[in-house]
Motif scaffolding. Sequence first.
Motif, PDB file in Angstrom:
ATOM      1  N   THR A   1       0.827  -1.213   0.000  1.00 44.16           N
ATOM      2  CA  THR A   1       0.000   0.000   0.000  1.00 44.16           C
ATOM      3  C   THR A   1       0.866   1.270   0.000  1.00 44.16           C
ATOM      4  O   THR A   1       0.420   2.318  -0.468  1.00 44.16           O
ATOM      5  CB  THR A   1      -0.931   0.037   1.228  1.00 44.16           C
ATOM      6  OG1 THR A   1      -0.146  -0.201   2.410  1.00 44.16           O
ATOM      7  CG2 THR A   1      -2.030  -1.004   1.119  1.00 44.16           C
ATOM      8  N   HIS A   2       2.088   1.164   0.552  1.00 44.18           N
ATOM      9  CA  HIS A   2       3.019   2.301   0.567  1.00 44.18           C
ATOM     10  C   HIS A   2       4.385   1.778   0.994  1.00 44.18           C
ATOM     11  O   HIS A   2       4.519   0.607   1.336  1.00 44.18           O
ATOM     12  CB  HIS A   2       2.526   3.395   1.530  1.00 44.18           C
ATOM     13  CG  HIS A   2       2.409   2.947   2.955  1.00 44.18           C
ATOM     14  ND1 HIS A   2       1.436   2.072   3.403  1.00 44.18           N
ATOM     15  CD2 HIS A   2       3.157   3.232   4.050  1.00 44.18           C
ATOM     16  CE1 HIS A   2       1.580   1.864   4.698  1.00 44.18           C
ATOM     17  NE2 HIS A   2       2.623   2.544   5.118  1.00 44.18           N
ATOM     18  N   ILE A   3       5.396   2.643   0.961  1.00 42.22           N
ATOM     19  CA  ILE A   3       6.720   2.261   1.489  1.00 42.22           C
ATOM     20  C   ILE A   3       6.603   2.246   3.009  1.00 42.22           C
ATOM     21  O   ILE A   3       6.420   3.295   3.634  1.00 42.22           O
ATOM     22  CB  ILE A   3       7.818   3.268   1.056  1.00 42.22           C
ATOM     23  CG1 ILE A   3       8.006   3.262  -0.467  1.00 42.22           C
ATOM     24  CG2 ILE A   3       9.119   3.003   1.811  1.00 42.22           C
ATOM     25  CD1 ILE A   3       8.952   2.236  -1.021  1.00 42.22           C
ATOM     26  N   HIS A   4       6.706   1.062   3.575  1.00 47.80           N
ATOM     27  CA  HIS A   4       6.536   0.928   5.030  1.00 47.80           C
ATOM     28  C   HIS A   4       7.801   1.343   5.773  1.00 47.80           C
ATOM     29  O   HIS A   4       8.913   1.104   5.291  1.00 47.80           O
ATOM     30  CB  HIS A   4       6.211  -0.526   5.377  1.00 47.80           C
ATOM     31  CG  HIS A   4       4.902  -0.987   4.822  1.00 47.80           C
ATOM     32  ND1 HIS A   4       3.697  -0.697   5.414  1.00 47.80           N
ATOM     33  CD2 HIS A   4       4.602  -1.708   3.716  1.00 47.80           C
ATOM     34  CE1 HIS A   4       2.708  -1.231   4.707  1.00 47.80           C
ATOM     35  NE2 HIS A   4       3.230  -1.847   3.664  1.00 47.80           N
ATOM     36  N   ALA A   5       7.608   1.907   6.962  1.00 51.08           N
ATOM     37  CA  ALA A   5       8.754   2.341   7.771  1.00 51.08           C
ATOM     38  C   ALA A   5       8.942   1.449   8.991  1.00 51.08           C
ATOM     39  O   ALA A   5       9.930   1.573   9.705  1.00 51.08           O
ATOM     40  CB  ALA A   5       8.550   3.779   8.229  1.00 51.08           C
TER      41      ALA A   5
ATOM     42  N   GLY B   1      -0.881  11.149   2.203  1.00 54.00           N
ATOM     43  CA  GLY B   1      -1.053  11.790   3.514  1.00 54.00           C
ATOM     44  C   GLY B   1      -0.132  11.117   4.520  1.00 54.00           C
ATOM     45  O   GLY B   1       0.763  11.742   5.071  1.00 54.00           O
ATOM     46  N   HIS B   2      -0.309   9.815   4.735  1.00 59.77           N
ATOM     47  CA  HIS B   2       0.621   9.070   5.596  1.00 59.77           C
ATOM     48  C   HIS B   2       2.003   9.096   4.935  1.00 59.77           C
ATOM     49  O   HIS B   2       3.014   9.381   5.576  1.00 59.77           O
ATOM     50  CB  HIS B   2       0.103   7.647   5.785  1.00 59.77           C
ATOM     51  CG  HIS B   2       1.064   6.744   6.470  1.00 59.77           C
ATOM     52  ND1 HIS B   2       1.535   6.984   7.744  1.00 59.77           N
ATOM     53  CD2 HIS B   2       1.671   5.596   6.058  1.00 59.77           C
ATOM     54  CE1 HIS B   2       2.387   6.015   8.075  1.00 59.77           C
ATOM     55  NE2 HIS B   2       2.491   5.180   7.077  1.00 59.77           N
ATOM     56  N   THR B   3       2.043   8.793   3.645  1.00 58.78           N
ATOM     57  CA  THR B   3       3.218   9.043   2.797  1.00 58.78           C
ATOM     58  C   THR B   3       2.662   9.586   1.482  1.00 58.78           C
ATOM     59  O   THR B   3       1.454   9.514   1.248  1.00 58.78           O
ATOM     60  CB  THR B   3       4.001   7.739   2.481  1.00 58.78           C
ATOM     61  OG1 THR B   3       3.190   6.917   1.634  1.00 58.78           O
ATOM     62  CG2 THR B   3       4.357   6.968   3.734  1.00 58.78           C
TER      63      THR B   3
ATOM     64  N   GLY C   1      -4.371   0.497   4.119  1.00 58.60           N
ATOM     65  CA  GLY C   1      -2.965   0.751   4.443  1.00 58.60           C
ATOM     66  C   GLY C   1      -2.873   1.458   5.782  1.00 58.60           C
ATOM     67  O   GLY C   1      -3.533   1.068   6.752  1.00 58.60           O
ATOM     68  N   ASP C   2      -2.066   2.542   5.841  1.00 52.02           N
ATOM     69  CA  ASP C   2      -1.964   3.314   7.080  1.00 52.02           C
ATOM     70  C   ASP C   2      -2.714   4.632   6.955  1.00 52.02           C
ATOM     71  O   ASP C   2      -2.458   5.571   7.717  1.00 52.02           O
ATOM     72  CB  ASP C   2      -0.497   3.613   7.414  1.00 52.02           C
ATOM     73  CG  ASP C   2       0.236   2.370   7.869  1.00 52.02           C
ATOM     74  OD1 ASP C   2      -0.383   1.291   7.897  1.00 52.02           O
ATOM     75  OD2 ASP C   2       1.431   2.478   8.183  1.00 52.02           O
ATOM     76  N   THR C   3      -3.610   4.738   6.001  1.00 50.32           N
ATOM     77  CA  THR C   3      -4.378   5.978   5.844  1.00 50.32           C
ATOM     78  C   THR C   3      -5.478   6.018   6.893  1.00 50.32           C
ATOM     79  O   THR C   3      -5.523   6.900   7.741  1.00 50.32           O
ATOM     80  CB  THR C   3      -4.962   6.069   4.420  1.00 50.32           C
ATOM     81  OG1 THR C   3      -3.875   5.998   3.497  1.00 50.32           O
ATOM     82  CG2 THR C   3      -5.742   7.361   4.214  1.00 50.32           C
TER      83      THR C   3
HETATM   84 FE   LIG Z   1       3.180   2.965   7.194  1.00 56.75          FE
END
Ligand SMILES: [Fe+2]
Length: 235
Positions: free
Chosen positions: A56-60, A112-114, A129-131
């Motif tokens: 869903t995005h580049i995870h941290a 927004g999150h990334t 995702g993390d949105t």
């Molecule tokens: Fe994340």
Amino acid sequence: MIFKQFFDNVSFTYTYLISSGKGREALIIDPVIEKVNDYILYLKKLDLKLVKVIDTHIHADHVSGLKELHEQTNCATIMGEQSLSEVVSMRVKDNEKIKIENISITSIYTPGHTDCSYSFFMDDRVFTGDTLLINGTGRTDFQNGSSKDQYYSLFDRILKLPEKTFVYPAHDYKGNNVSTIRDEIKNNPRLQIKSINEYMEIMNNLNLASPKMMDVAVPSNIKGVNLKEFSKSIR
Ligand SMILES: [Fe+2]
């Protein structure tokens, strides 16, 4: 339909496996590298062929299983067009269809999150995702995050989905595993606000510590690592 939610209890990540049935094509969303062998076992048990995998995005906070799954199954690796990942074979824009046998998933660009965050909508459910998290929203203070963008991603996109839509986030830290748009609109404390300024004010003052894995996870997820490279990187 086969729908399986996996949980990584180190990073509190949810991973989703979807297929229309035994012996058919499958897709995985947000795989965690340490759990790849669990996914492979599950795929084998149900005679599923993994054809696509999405982040869903580049995870941290964890290292993605994208590259390892690609190497083990030759599946396509998918992220949004804004992603810096070097191991993506298929880049999607907003409102594109991602198809596997008998299943269609629509991408929704939700920055927004990334700035590379996407959500994925499928029939009665959305992978946020993390949105949008259950009773929360993803932090917006790194990786080109923006509380303003996240406000619009939430209020103009995700929360406009049918109220009965199930919400499946990339993480939960309190043991919740599913919600609905209706429940989030009603109960999520971050969404009980009157203006974009109020939302930005909350998000810009969270003062959270950086995720423990961030220094390993972000570069690994941009470059892409398989299990062998991953074990070297954490040694
Ligand atoms: Fe994340």
